[in-house]
Design an enzyme around this catalytic site. Sequence first.
Site, PDB file in Angstrom:
ATOM      1  N   HIS A 103       1.010  -1.507   0.554  1.00  0.00           N
ATOM      2  CA  HIS A 103       0.428  -0.326   1.192  1.00  0.00           C
ATOM      3  C   HIS A 103       0.155  -0.547   2.669  1.00  0.00           C
ATOM      4  CE1 HIS A 103       0.005   1.743  -2.705  1.00  0.00           C
ATOM      5  NE2 HIS A 103       0.225   2.758  -1.918  1.00  0.00           N
ATOM      6  N   ASP A 171     -11.407   3.967   0.734  1.00  0.00           N
ATOM      7  CA  ASP A 171     -11.256   5.374   0.367  1.00  0.00           C
ATOM      8  C   ASP A 171     -10.243   5.557  -0.767  1.00  0.00           C
ATOM      9  OD1 ASP A 171     -12.948   5.849   2.429  1.00  0.00           O
ATOM     10  OD2 ASP A 171     -11.406   6.522   3.828  1.00  0.00           O
ATOM     11  N   GLU A 285     -19.387   8.768   5.840  1.00  0.00           N
ATOM     12  CA  GLU A 285     -18.176   8.722   6.661  1.00  0.00           C
ATOM     13  C   GLU A 285     -18.162   9.985   7.514  1.00  0.00           C
ATOM     14  OE1 GLU A 285     -14.436   7.831   4.815  1.00  0.00           O
ATOM     15  OE2 GLU A 285     -15.151   5.962   3.912  1.00  0.00           O
TER      16      GLU A 285
HETATM   17  C1  LIG Z   1      -3.841   5.884   1.337  1.00  0.00           C
HETATM   18  C2  LIG Z   1      -4.466   4.616   1.868  1.00  0.00           C
HETATM   19  C3  LIG Z   1      -5.833   4.588   2.131  1.00  0.00           C
HETATM   20  C4  LIG Z   1      -6.425   3.420   2.617  1.00  0.00           C
HETATM   21  N1  LIG Z   1      -7.783   3.421   2.827  1.00  0.00           N
HETATM   22  C5  LIG Z   1      -8.384   2.290   3.273  1.00  0.00           C
HETATM   23  C6  LIG Z   1      -9.801   2.243   3.463  1.00  0.00           C
HETATM   24  O1  LIG Z   1     -10.512   3.217   3.240  1.00  0.00           O
HETATM   25  N2  LIG Z   1     -10.342   1.076   3.892  1.00  0.00           N
HETATM   26  C7  LIG Z   1      -9.590  -0.040   4.118  1.00  0.00           C
HETATM   27  O2  LIG Z   1     -10.153  -1.070   4.467  1.00  0.00           O
HETATM   28  N3  LIG Z   1      -8.260  -0.015   3.961  1.00  0.00           N
HETATM   29  C8  LIG Z   1      -7.642   1.121   3.542  1.00  0.00           C
HETATM   30  N4  LIG Z   1      -6.284   1.136   3.376  1.00  0.00           N
HETATM   31  C9  LIG Z   1      -5.488  -0.007   3.856  1.00  0.00           C
HETATM   32  C10 LIG Z   1      -5.342  -1.107   2.850  1.00  0.00           C
HETATM   33  O3  LIG Z   1      -6.499  -1.903   2.862  1.00  0.00           O
HETATM   34  C11 LIG Z   1      -4.138  -1.938   3.264  1.00  0.00           C
HETATM   35  O4  LIG Z   1      -2.988  -1.185   3.004  1.00  0.00           O
HETATM   36  C12 LIG Z   1      -4.061  -3.280   2.607  1.00  0.00           C
HETATM   37  O5  LIG Z   1      -2.930  -3.907   3.125  1.00  0.00           O
HETATM   38  C13 LIG Z   1      -4.026  -3.275   1.090  1.00  0.00           C
HETATM   39  O6  LIG Z   1      -2.782  -2.861   0.556  1.00  0.00           O
HETATM   40  P1  LIG Z   1      -2.033  -3.754  -0.533  1.00  0.00           P
HETATM   41  O7  LIG Z   1      -3.017  -4.244  -1.519  1.00  0.00           O
HETATM   42  O8  LIG Z   1      -0.874  -2.968  -1.011  1.00  0.00           O
HETATM   43  O9  LIG Z   1      -1.581  -5.003   0.342  1.00  0.00           O
HETATM   44  P2  LIG Z   1      -0.161  -5.317   0.988  1.00  0.00           P
HETATM   45  O10 LIG Z   1       0.189  -4.239   1.938  1.00  0.00           O
HETATM   46  O11 LIG Z   1       0.829  -5.623  -0.057  1.00  0.00           O
HETATM   47  O12 LIG Z   1      -0.502  -6.664   1.788  1.00  0.00           O
HETATM   48  C14 LIG Z   1      -1.286  -6.654   2.957  1.00  0.00           C
HETATM   49  C15 LIG Z   1      -1.223  -8.025   3.643  1.00  0.00           C
HETATM   50  O13 LIG Z   1      -1.969  -8.974   2.892  1.00  0.00           O
HETATM   51  C16 LIG Z   1      -1.131  -9.962   2.344  1.00  0.00           C
HETATM   52  N5  LIG Z   1      -1.548 -10.122   0.954  1.00  0.00           N
HETATM   53  C17 LIG Z   1      -1.365  -9.280  -0.084  1.00  0.00           C
HETATM   54  N6  LIG Z   1      -1.927  -9.779  -1.195  1.00  0.00           N
HETATM   55  C18 LIG Z   1      -2.493 -10.953  -0.836  1.00  0.00           C
HETATM   56  C19 LIG Z   1      -3.224 -11.954  -1.547  1.00  0.00           C
HETATM   57  N7  LIG Z   1      -3.496 -11.828  -2.853  1.00  0.00           N
HETATM   58  N8  LIG Z   1      -3.645 -13.052  -0.864  1.00  0.00           N
HETATM   59  C20 LIG Z   1      -3.381 -13.185   0.453  1.00  0.00           C
HETATM   60  N9  LIG Z   1      -2.689 -12.287   1.160  1.00  0.00           N
HETATM   61  C21 LIG Z   1      -2.257 -11.172   0.527  1.00  0.00           C
HETATM   62  C22 LIG Z   1       0.290  -9.455   2.497  1.00  0.00           C
HETATM   63  O14 LIG Z   1       1.233 -10.503   2.666  1.00  0.00           O
HETATM   64  C23 LIG Z   1       0.175  -8.613   3.745  1.00  0.00           C
HETATM   65  O15 LIG Z   1       0.252  -9.400   4.894  1.00  0.00           O
HETATM   66  C24 LIG Z   1      -5.647   2.283   2.881  1.00  0.00           C
HETATM   67  C25 LIG Z   1      -4.273   2.309   2.644  1.00  0.00           C
HETATM   68  C26 LIG Z   1      -3.684   3.457   2.135  1.00  0.00           C
HETATM   69  C27 LIG Z   1      -2.210   3.472   1.901  1.00  0.00           C
END
Ligand SMILES: Cc1cc2nc3c(=O)[nH]c(=O)nc-3n(C[C@H](O)[C@H](O)[C@H](O)COP(=O)(O)OP(=O)(O)OC[C@H]3O[C@@H](n4cnc5c(N)ncnc54)[C@H](O)[C@@H]3O)c2cc1C
Length: 541
Positions: A103, A171, A285
């Site tokens: 994400h 969120d 917020e």
């Molecule tokens: C609709 C939407 C709403 C959002 N709202 C918020 C919000 O309100 N507040 C907020 O803080 N964020 C928010 N986010 C952002 C979100 O925190 C980031 O997208 C974050 O990257 C988490 O997504 P993911 O778990 O798919 O991680 P990924 O995108 O898959 O990974 C993010 C990064 O972390 C690394 N990573 C993933 N898993 C691990 C692990 N287990 N250990 C170490 N590194 C790891 C990856 O290599 C990459 O560099 C939102 C995102 C979306 C799409």
Amino acid sequence: MAQARFATFLAVTSFLCTITHFQHMLVIANALPNDDLFALDVLSKLRTDHDSTMEASSDFGHIVQAIPNAVFYPTSPTDIAGLIKLSLSQPRPFTVAPRGRGHSARGQALAPGGVVVDMRSLAGRGGDHGHRVNVSSDESWVDAGGEQLWIDVLRATLERGGGLAPRVWTDYLRITVGGTLSNGGIGGQAFRHGPQISNVLELDVVAGTGEMLTCSPDKNADLFFAALGGLGQFGVITRARIALERAPKRVRWVRFAYSDARSFTRDQELLISRRDSEPGFDYIEGQVQLNRTLTEGRRSSSFFSASELDRLTNLAVETRSSAIYFMEGAMYYDDDDTAAFVDQRLAMISEDLSFVPGHAFVRDVSYVEFLDRVGRDEQKLRSAGVWDVPHPWLNLFVPRSRVLHFDAGVFKGVLKDARPVGPILMYPMNRDAWDDRTTTVTPPDDDDVFYAVGLLRSAVAAGDLERLERENAAVLEFCDRAGIACKQYLPHHDSQDGWKRHFGEKWGRVEAMKRKYDPRAILSPGQGIFPAAAAASHDSV
Ligand SMILES: Cc1cc2nc3c(=O)[nH]c(=O)nc-3n(C[C@H](O)[C@H](O)[C@H](O)COP(=O)(O)OP(=O)(O)OC[C@H]3O[C@@H](n4cnc5c(N)ncnc54)[C@H](O)[C@@H]3O)c2cc1C
Ligand SMILES: *[C@@H]1O[C@H](CO)[C@@H](O)[C@H](O)[C@H]1NC(C)=O
Ligand SMILES: *[C@@H]1O[C@H](CO)[C@@H](O)[C@H](O)[C@H]1NC(C)=O
């Protein structure tokens, strides 16, 4: 014995022959002598087929794309350690990127020419979350696998002890524990409890050295604080111990409209200064609605009805403001609180506020409905075909002392005529709820409050992406020129100089921790902070 070894070698070799892109990269002889079965096991969990690699080659942002050589499907943290050791055994180590759910907006979870770890597969297929979410017997914390979605952590903790839950939420809940803890994890509860990384008691991390380490403020503390907000640079988080509270049953969810930034921010700051014992909200917020969003946007809103949107539009027209604001608050309560009691509490809070009279909008929902609100938006956007579109999101932390200047320069300047393409969030948080030992970066600390401003815009038509990128660049340039010390959240920088400026005084520590825990710089290359020690770039597809 020798024969068994030879058989394993043949099996590995023949397996490798099926791996088209990867075979010439790996030097299996190096991994074999001590640990042949081990290497075989790792290799059996790698896939190089088109579907696997394509799925891991883009993200929510749809802005960058990069194809990995392989995708790894671990069934245990030990598998991840094995993969990292296999990489380190190579003359030229391959990069390794854990992917939560991808994400990210700018390729942070991609591994061009390397290996993406599909964290989902850690959870297995069994019920009960594959034993990857455990509540402590005293009900004070939950152990969750790094791959777990926050929505699943919520479901599991609600089942326990009459309903328990983590205290701070993003969120959106279809993102992973490891992914948000690698960034910070902010939301409307953070003013009181800090970001999600302020609510973690312990982590299991597979470091970039291949070691599996448990860390906490008392044990391997340097790794603990490096990994929290660490952008995946030091290790893969495979378990997080997260503090719990008793979950409320219901939520009074309100939005108050303002036509000027000054009273909007004053009220937000008043409310976040109230701590547990005083009457106040449990979540705060806010959003900025550009004039054109109201007059032209008309996107379905999961909160406002059509007639309420009309009233807000009239407000913008009558006050001739190019933006209006609404503060969003949530008050938790339980089944045995009477409606009259909840109304009275809300009235007490409202008395001190200066929103536009008659412009308070009140809803009453269950706790889960409240927390999963963006999940409902997702369904709507998906069915309208505007979820899988480019998302050039820009998130900034803005110092409180400059926030009105930012408002004037950005919402009434750079974005004045911006077309409506997604929400703009704006809300303050208390700095003292952040732990400076973590890797996440906040603005300089002469202010005890800073704002999160999220320009969460989507590119839905041809030319949108380029225009939005230009606007983002202009926003950053405005901050630079005006000397507003903004820091990016979910940061993206093109050069290492940009990253040095981003981390500021934390850069030295970030570099030292990288040398200690990921010396070959193989982890999460998509962040673009450290060049891989020996990138196998010309082998990539
Ligand atoms: C609709 C939407 C709403 C959002 N709202 C918020 C919000 O309100 N507040 C907020 O803080 N964020 C928010 N986010 C952002 C979100 O925190 C980031 O997208 C974050 O990257 C988490 O997504 P993911 O778990 O798919 O991680 P990924 O995108 O898959 O990974 C993010 C990064 O972390 C690394 N990573 C993933 N898993 C691990 C692990 N287990 N250990 C170490 N590194 C790891 C990856 O290599 C990459 O560099 C939102 C995102 C979306 C799409
Ligand atoms: C949950 O508990 C089980 C049984 O003790 C254990 O095997 C598992 O590793 C735990 N999961 C996490 C994420 O801590
Ligand atoms: C708001 O938008 C409407 C419609 O686009 C426009 O007519 C009006 O001038 C705008 N008002 C301001 C103050 O920008």
